[in-house]
Design a protein around this motif. Structure first.
Motif, PDB file in Angstrom:
ATOM      1  N   TRP A 149     -35.080 -34.092  -0.274  1.00 53.22           N
ATOM      2  CA  TRP A 149     -34.068 -33.241   0.396  1.00 53.22           C
ATOM      3  C   TRP A 149     -34.177 -32.994   1.841  1.00 53.22           C
ATOM      4  CZ3 TRP A 149     -34.830 -28.950   3.309  1.00 53.22           C
ATOM      5  CH2 TRP A 149     -36.181 -28.269   3.322  1.00 53.22           C
ATOM      6  N   GLN A 195     -27.964 -29.205  -8.275  1.00 54.91           N
ATOM      7  CA  GLN A 195     -27.575 -29.599  -9.550  1.00 54.91           C
ATOM      8  C   GLN A 195     -27.579 -28.917 -10.675  1.00 54.91           C
ATOM      9  OE1 GLN A 195     -27.258 -33.304 -10.635  1.00 54.91           O
ATOM     10  NE2 GLN A 195     -26.446 -32.253 -12.128  1.00 54.91           N
ATOM     11  N   ASP A 221     -20.801 -24.474  -6.094  1.00 52.76           N
ATOM     12  CA  ASP A 221     -20.884 -24.482  -7.735  1.00 52.76           C
ATOM     13  C   ASP A 221     -21.645 -23.891  -8.606  1.00 52.76           C
ATOM     14  OD1 ASP A 221     -19.972 -28.266  -7.836  1.00 52.76           O
ATOM     15  OD2 ASP A 221     -18.909 -26.333  -7.663  1.00 52.76           O
ATOM     16  N   ALA A 222     -22.897 -23.587  -8.086  1.00 55.01           N
ATOM     17  CA  ALA A 222     -23.855 -22.760  -8.931  1.00 55.01           C
ATOM     18  C   ALA A 222     -23.300 -21.541  -9.163  1.00 55.01           C
ATOM     19  CB  ALA A 222     -25.279 -22.878  -8.150  1.00 55.01           C
ATOM     20  N   LEU A 246     -19.794 -25.790 -15.643  1.00 53.82           N
ATOM     21  CA  LEU A 246     -19.218 -24.962 -14.535  1.00 53.82           C
ATOM     22  C   LEU A 246     -19.107 -23.407 -15.165  1.00 53.82           C
ATOM     23  CD1 LEU A 246     -16.803 -26.665 -12.275  1.00 53.82           C
ATOM     24  CD2 LEU A 246     -18.674 -25.481 -11.896  1.00 53.82           C
ATOM     25  N   TYR A 259     -30.042 -37.548  -1.711  1.00 54.52           N
ATOM     26  CA  TYR A 259     -31.479 -37.422  -1.461  1.00 54.52           C
ATOM     27  C   TYR A 259     -32.015 -38.882  -1.627  1.00 54.52           C
ATOM     28  CZ  TYR A 259     -31.134 -32.456  -1.746  1.00 54.52           C
ATOM     29  OH  TYR A 259     -30.700 -30.953  -1.582  1.00 54.52           O
ATOM     30  N   GLU A 260     -31.801 -39.661  -2.961  1.00 53.12           N
ATOM     31  CA  GLU A 260     -32.489 -40.682  -3.157  1.00 53.12           C
ATOM     32  C   GLU A 260     -32.199 -42.096  -2.309  1.00 53.12           C
ATOM     33  OE1 GLU A 260     -31.210 -40.106  -7.639  1.00 53.12           O
ATOM     34  OE2 GLU A 260     -31.617 -42.175  -7.399  1.00 53.12           O
ATOM     35  N   TYR A 293     -21.135 -30.937  -1.116  1.00 51.74           N
ATOM     36  CA  TYR A 293     -21.118 -29.569  -1.876  1.00 51.74           C
ATOM     37  C   TYR A 293     -19.836 -29.291  -2.402  1.00 51.74           C
ATOM     38  CZ  TYR A 293     -25.984 -28.472  -0.115  1.00 51.74           C
ATOM     39  OH  TYR A 293     -27.331 -28.504  -0.025  1.00 51.74           O
ATOM     40  N   LYS A 317     -20.081 -21.081 -11.091  1.00 51.32           N
ATOM     41  CA  LYS A 317     -20.379 -21.224 -12.648  1.00 51.32           C
ATOM     42  C   LYS A 317     -20.491 -19.899 -13.078  1.00 51.32           C
ATOM     43  CE  LYS A 317     -24.441 -21.750 -14.480  1.00 51.32           C
ATOM     44  NZ  LYS A 317     -25.638 -22.707 -14.817  1.00 51.32           N
ATOM     45  N   ARG A 376     -20.189 -32.125  -8.224  1.00 55.34           N
ATOM     46  CA  ARG A 376     -19.976 -31.810  -9.505  1.00 55.34           C
ATOM     47  C   ARG A 376     -20.411 -32.683 -10.415  1.00 55.34           C
ATOM     48  NH1 ARG A 376     -14.708 -28.380  -9.084  1.00 55.34           N
ATOM     49  NH2 ARG A 376     -15.861 -26.778  -7.895  1.00 55.34           N
ATOM     50  N   GLY A 377     -20.440 -34.110  -9.855  1.00 55.82           N
ATOM     51  CA  GLY A 377     -20.951 -35.048 -10.857  1.00 55.82           C
ATOM     52  C   GLY A 377     -22.388 -34.952 -11.725  1.00 55.82           C
ATOM     53  N   GLU A 378     -22.766 -35.775 -12.533  1.00 62.65           N
ATOM     54  CA  GLU A 378     -24.148 -35.926 -13.393  1.00 62.65           C
ATOM     55  C   GLU A 378     -24.565 -37.177 -12.916  1.00 62.65           C
ATOM     56  OE1 GLU A 378     -23.170 -34.178 -17.090  1.00 62.65           O
ATOM     57  OE2 GLU A 378     -25.079 -32.976 -16.743  1.00 62.65           O
ATOM     58  N   PRO A 379     -25.397 -37.587 -12.023  1.00 64.23           N
ATOM     59  CA  PRO A 379     -26.026 -36.753 -11.270  1.00 64.23           C
ATOM     60  C   PRO A 379     -25.196 -36.382 -10.099  1.00 64.23           C
ATOM     61  CG  PRO A 379     -26.948 -38.849 -10.788  1.00 64.23           C
ATOM     62  CD  PRO A 379     -25.727 -38.895 -11.934  1.00 64.23           C
ATOM     63  N   ASN A 380     -25.544 -34.959  -9.364  1.00 67.70           N
ATOM     64  CA  ASN A 380     -24.454 -34.808  -8.501  1.00 67.70           C
ATOM     65  C   ASN A 380     -24.815 -35.351  -7.166  1.00 67.70           C
ATOM     66  OD1 ASN A 380     -26.646 -33.434  -7.220  1.00 67.70           O
ATOM     67  ND2 ASN A 380     -25.611 -31.617  -7.187  1.00 67.70           N
ATOM     68  N   ASN A 434     -17.720 -42.559 -10.205  1.00 65.26           N
ATOM     69  CA  ASN A 434     -18.068 -42.481 -11.761  1.00 65.26           C
ATOM     70  C   ASN A 434     -17.245 -41.184 -12.445  1.00 65.26           C
ATOM     71  OD1 ASN A 434     -19.793 -42.954 -13.975  1.00 65.26           O
ATOM     72  ND2 ASN A 434     -21.393 -42.047 -13.257  1.00 65.26           N
ATOM     73  N   SER A 451     -27.975 -34.872  -5.049  1.00 65.05           N
ATOM     74  CA  SER A 451     -29.276 -35.750  -5.618  1.00 65.05           C
ATOM     75  C   SER A 451     -29.072 -37.198  -5.139  1.00 65.05           C
ATOM     76  CB  SER A 451     -29.418 -35.392  -6.851  1.00 65.05           C
ATOM     77  OG  SER A 451     -28.886 -34.449  -7.394  1.00 65.05           O
TER      78      SER A 451
END
Lengths: 416, 312, 278
Positions: A185, B274, A89-90, B42, A384-385, A369, A93, A374-378, A410, A381
């Motif tokens: 991570w 993110q 995604d990064a 995006l 990781y938690e 990935y 974009k 794409r979510g917020e939070p993705n 979500n 992450s």
């Protein structure tokens, strides 16, 4: 007074005039500071043997700031010609914003499997904007001297794996598992994504999450969290404050026996460890016969849509799809594996070990990935938690599974 | 005297005002404006083809305060930041006051050496301090074990930076360690500027050292204490470097060391995979600005007016 | 009786002060001490001084070979010095106008400028980044300098104007009577008188700029443009298994500030305590 002032101003202006770029120069943006030597001393000279009149400059930025920094540069129109890209995604974009050129039709792209190209293509695969450059793999490094001392053999199944850990713990001299939870991570990537593919059957499981056929609350994911929860029994005292570099140190100083690892460690470890080490593949679940390896598409390279020298940049990109680059890269930066289908000779023994697993096991990429990130939070992450929570014992395996699933539900339709 | 248009005033004022307005005030106002928009992360264009951003009024603020995706982190960071501030006020200020009180004692020797050395940490880079303490408290190195082992207390040692319950306090103590020199110096300056006559008169009246301190010195330096409190407040809500250096942007464990600064950075800039959300980031920044502003206004109106300023 | 109790007081005070000083200096000692040891010695004997076996410059050598400390140093020094120059120049000019001339809006303007003391400039980052992008100043030292000037001006103006209010009127009037114009008055007569508060402004401007992480992180992270703090932080992030190299880089990043501070500490403390801060 005025004289001093004006001369200062002139000096000021002079120093800050932007240096003009030389024509025929291709600038590569990257976060791989570590590889700078490999590029400057081996890769670029090899390219220049074939194409002596194209100058290549390798320019590195801090890894943690790379995405944001290169994004700002592209927006401001002063980025280099070629951009090293992180997967998915990064970089998508950047393409959507019109800052990366489409590479459809570039010679040599047929050498890559679709999975590799997906990391740098649009969702519908109609446009590709990055040439896959390298993947990294996961497994477990182990200290051969310690294994010999304690009479241990390389584990293949999970029960063998825990038996080995128990034996090391019982002996008391060494830390069984060199990993901590301070860098979330690390435990997620070298824990969850390491043994995970054996739990979700590689690509089948990854695609299952994509389509919604599988959910994180399914049994095999809960079992995966349970297994990870057991790891803390074998970690060093105070592992909650043990960072990734601490883990590296623990292993290379010879105080720990096994290090859950990414293949990228090969280079650093060979420099810092004064003992012999090798690697073994993630243990298979008891009763299963298929093994799965995480072979994650990690680095790609794309072209700035406003590149100053697009023709020369494309020449370089095509050269990157060839076998010569692959061989140099694989040997100069062991632990990073070229993604295309040429067969090449790799010299480093541990790298060879990693590669050998691909002969017997199916490969997949990390499951968090492609699209689902794409979510917020993705999702990454959230993983990781919850993974670090499960290992710390502050989150139960069921809770972890539910939280991961909820974060997808979500926003992601197939899970709603 | 002929009245010329006072060009020179404008010339003198212009450079500073220009740079200040363009690079400090304008961005602040613009950030507040940006917080009223939303952006497609995006990079795809919005449906109404207004480009990548669309106006949504106060929706971001609503989400920040009430929508679980954001509000959990926001209230957590706010709570942590308030706790961070309270720890500073209750530990840093008294220690600074104590040391300043000692140093203002006329008969004490080696004053300037103590002053210089105790102020030294405040000059160091926060990032360096963070790394040093990260190493010192690392369970691998074992410094706390060695030191406490001397008095037989090594069982008390925990991986404090890695445990949810102790991480924030530990980080606060590190910050306090570094900055005690500042209140110390300010209080010292204030104490030293109390005229001798007042102190002599107190001594003649038979007042003990402690009594003199509480009844006379303390009230006289209240304005400085107030100033120190508001400076601490602003500094604490701006804090970022220390957490970033010690705990990186995830502010773990489980966001227990997350402050407004780290929350802002994570939201606005993104991290690893993110994607960053600039409009939401602008919202977090504007909210932080509001929080700081409220504090400053309370200080200016409630505190400043009430405290009698003694003229001497 | 009195002597005993005042001696006791004295001893207690010294004890407290010495303990606290040790607490302040211990981490610095640990850092610099261990930067001269081999990697193994750092782990096995952290507290002791390096001896023949454990002394090693490997950390420093490794660090120098890997990172271009000279470039970082140049960038930090350049940014800090140029910032200070313009902060002093523009700040003094503005402070002069505010303190010397009566004009409508003088107080308002003063408050407007003082506002920046309380409000952190970081909050405008989203827009600053966009602004820098459109001005093409991302990844340039100029961009950093401009931000730091904006950030440091409020406090500088405040300190300088407080000081200027105390300047004797006779001197100024005499000069004006002699036909000196306002510019000459400012640059040739008033500026040279500003040496005392310059030290304060100098320290309060230079130290935060040198130690800053945020703006180099956001605006200038490219290799070649990094400052000492950023470069060191990045270096640590990447080569973290080499504890001796880390210690070396941390020590090296610390030394300039410590030296600078020790040279100017007397002036700094004196100017703070003389009431420049009220």
């Amino acid at each position: 007074m005025k004289k001093i002032l004006s001369s200062f101003l002139i000096l000021f202006a002079f120093i800050f005039t932007a240096l003009p770029a030389f024509s025929g120069t291709v600038i590569i943006e990257s976060w791989r500071n570590d590889d700078a030597d490999a590029w400057n001393e081996k890769i670029i000279p090899a390219f220049n043997k074939q194409y002596p009149d194209i100058e290549i400059i390798f320019q590195a930025t801090i890894p943690a700031q790379y995405s944001a920094s290169v994004s700002a540069k592209l927006e401001g129109g002063n980025a280099g010609d070629l951009i090293t890209l992180i997967p998915f995604d990064a970089s998508l974009k950047l393409f959507n914003r019109g800052w990366l050129a489409s590479l459809n039709g570039l010679g040599g792209l047929e050498n890559y499997p679709q999975v590799a190209k997906d990391a740098w293509s649009t969702d519908d695969q109609s446009d590709i904007f990055g040439v896959p450059m390298a993947s990294v793999s996961h497994g477990f490094m182990y200290n051969k001297d310690i294994f010999k001392e304690l009479g241990l053999s390389v584990p293949k199944t999970e029960s063998e794996f825990f038996a080995v850990l128990d034996a090391i713990k019982a002996d008391g001299k060494y830390v069984p598992l060199a990993i901590g939870t301070a860098d979330t991570w690390a435990i997620s990537t070298m824990g969850f994504q390491n043994i995970g593919p054996n739990y979700w059957a590689g690509e089948k499981g990854r695609k299952g999450i994509l389509t919604g056929d599988e959910k994180f609350t399914d049994d095999h994911y809960v079992s995966l969290f349970e297994t990870l929860g057991k790891w803390s029994n074998y970690m060093a005292d105070g592992y909650q404050a043990q960072t990734y570099p601490d883990s590296q140190n623990l292993f290379t100083l010879g105080d720990a026996a096994i290090y859950p690892s990414g293949s990228w460690e090969i280079f650093t470890f060979s420099q810092n460890a004064d003992f012999e080490f090798s690697a073994f593949a993630p243990p298979i679940r008891d009763g299963e016969s298929n093994c799965y390896i995480d072979d994650h598409t990690d680095i790609g390279i794309g072209m700035n849509s406003k590149a100053k020298n697009p023709a020369e940049a494309k020449v370089f990109l095509e050269w990157l799809t060839g076998a010569e680059f692959a061989e140099i890269f694989a040997n100069e930066v062991p632990g990073f594996f070229p993604l295309h289908s040429h067969s090449i000779a790799v010299n480093d023994p541990v790298a060879k070990e990693f590669i050998s697993w691909k002969d017997t096991c199916d490969t997949t990429i990390r499951n968090s990935y492609h699209i689902v990130g794409r979510g917020e939070p993705n999702l990454e992450s959230v993983l990781y938690e919850v993974v670090s929570g499960v290992v710390n014992g502050t989150v139960t395996p069921v809770e972890a599974a539910e939280r991961a699933e909820a974060s997808l539900a979500n926003w992601y339709e197939p899970h709603q | 005297m002929k009245k010329k248009f006072p060009f020179h005033i404008i010339v003198f004022l212009f450079p500073a005002c220009f740079i200040y307005s363009i690079f400090m005030i304008y961005p602040l106002l613009d950030t507040m404006r940006v917080s009223l928009y939303t952006q497609n992360l995006l990079g795809e264009n919005m449906d109404d083809s207004s480009g990548v951003r669309a106006f949504i009024g106060l929706r971001n603020y609503y989400d920040l305060f009430f929508n679980d995706t954001w509000s959990w982190h926001f209230w957590n960071a706010l709570k942590n930041n308030i706790y961070f501030f309270l720890l500073h006020i209750s530990i840093q200020t008294p220690i600074g006051l104590l040391i300043a009180a000692f140093l203002s004692n006329r008969e004490l020797k080696l004053k300037s050496a103590y002053r210089t050395l105790i102020f030294l940490p405040a000059m160091m880079s926060i990032v360096i301090v963070g790394y040093i303490f990260n190493l010192i408290l690392s369970p691998l190195w074992g410094i706390p074990q060695t030191l406490l082992g001397v008095v037989g207390l090594e069982d008390l040692v925990q991986p404090w930076l890695g445990l949810k319950g102790s991480a924030l306090i530990t980080v606060s103590l590190i910050s306090i360690w570094q900055f005690v020199g500042i209140p110390m110096l300010l209080f010292y300056a204030a104490l030293v500027s109390i005229p001798e006559e007042i102190l002599d008169a107190a001594k003649v009246d038979g007042s003990s050292g402690l009594n003199t301190f509480w009844k006379i010195k303390f009230p006289l330096i209240l304005p400085t204490i107030g100033l120190m409190c508001i400076l601490t407040y602003v500094g604490n809500f701006n804090a970022f470097d220390l957490i970033y250096a010690i705990k990186n942007i995830y502010a773990g464990p489980e966001f227990s060391t997350d402050l407004m600064g780290t929350f802002f950075y994570r939201t606005f800039f993104g991290y690893q995979h993110q994607l960053g959300n600039p409009t939401m980031g602008a919202t977090v920044a504007s909210t932080t600005f509001g929080i700081i502003l409220i504090g400053v206004l309370i200080y200016l109106f409630a505190f400043q007016n009430r405290i009698t300023r003694y003229q001497y | 009786m009195k002597n005993l109790s005042s001696n006791l007081n004295s001893i207690i005070m010294h004890l407290v002060l010495i303990s606290y000083t040790v607490i302040c200096l211990f981490p610095v000692y640990l850092l610099v001490n261990n930067s001269f040891k081999s990697r193994r010695a750092i782990f096995k004997q952290p507290l002791s001084l390096p001896n023949e076996e454990t002394f090693s410059l490997a950390g420093y050598l490794k660090m120098f070979s890997r990172i271009d400390f000279g470039v970082f140093f140049y960038n930090s020094a350049f940014v800090t010095i140029i910032t200070l120059f313009f902060v002093l120049l523009f700040g003094a000019m503005a402070a002069w106008a505010l303190s010397e001339y009566k004009f409508k809006g003088n107080t308002m303007l003063g408050l407007y400028l003082a506002f920046g003391i309380m409000i952190p400039i970081k909050l405008g980052t989203v827009s600053i980044l966009q602004l820098m992008n459109s001005l093409n100043l991302v990844n340039s030292l100029t961009g950093l300098i401009v931000i730091y000037i904006a950030q440091s001006l409020p406090l500088a103006i405040w300190i300088l104007s407080e000081f200027m209010k105390q300047l004797s009127n006779e001197l100024k009037e005499a000069a004006r009577c002699d036909g000196v114009n306002e510019y000459q008055l400012f640059f040739y007569i008033v500026l040279p008188l500003l040496r005392p508060p310059m030290a304060t402004v100098g320290v309060f401007t230079m130290v935060p700029v040198w130690n800053d992480l945020w703006w180099p992180l956001i605006l200038a992270p490219s290799s070649g443009k990094q400052t000492v703090i950023l470069g060191m932080q990045q270096y640590i992030g990447q080569y973290v298994t080499n504890w001796n190299a880390i210690f070396a880089s941390l020590s090296l990043a610390l030394i300039p500030v410590i030296i600078f501070y020790l040279i100017f500490s007397r002036q700094l403390i004196r100017s703070i305590t003389s009431g420049a801060v009220k």
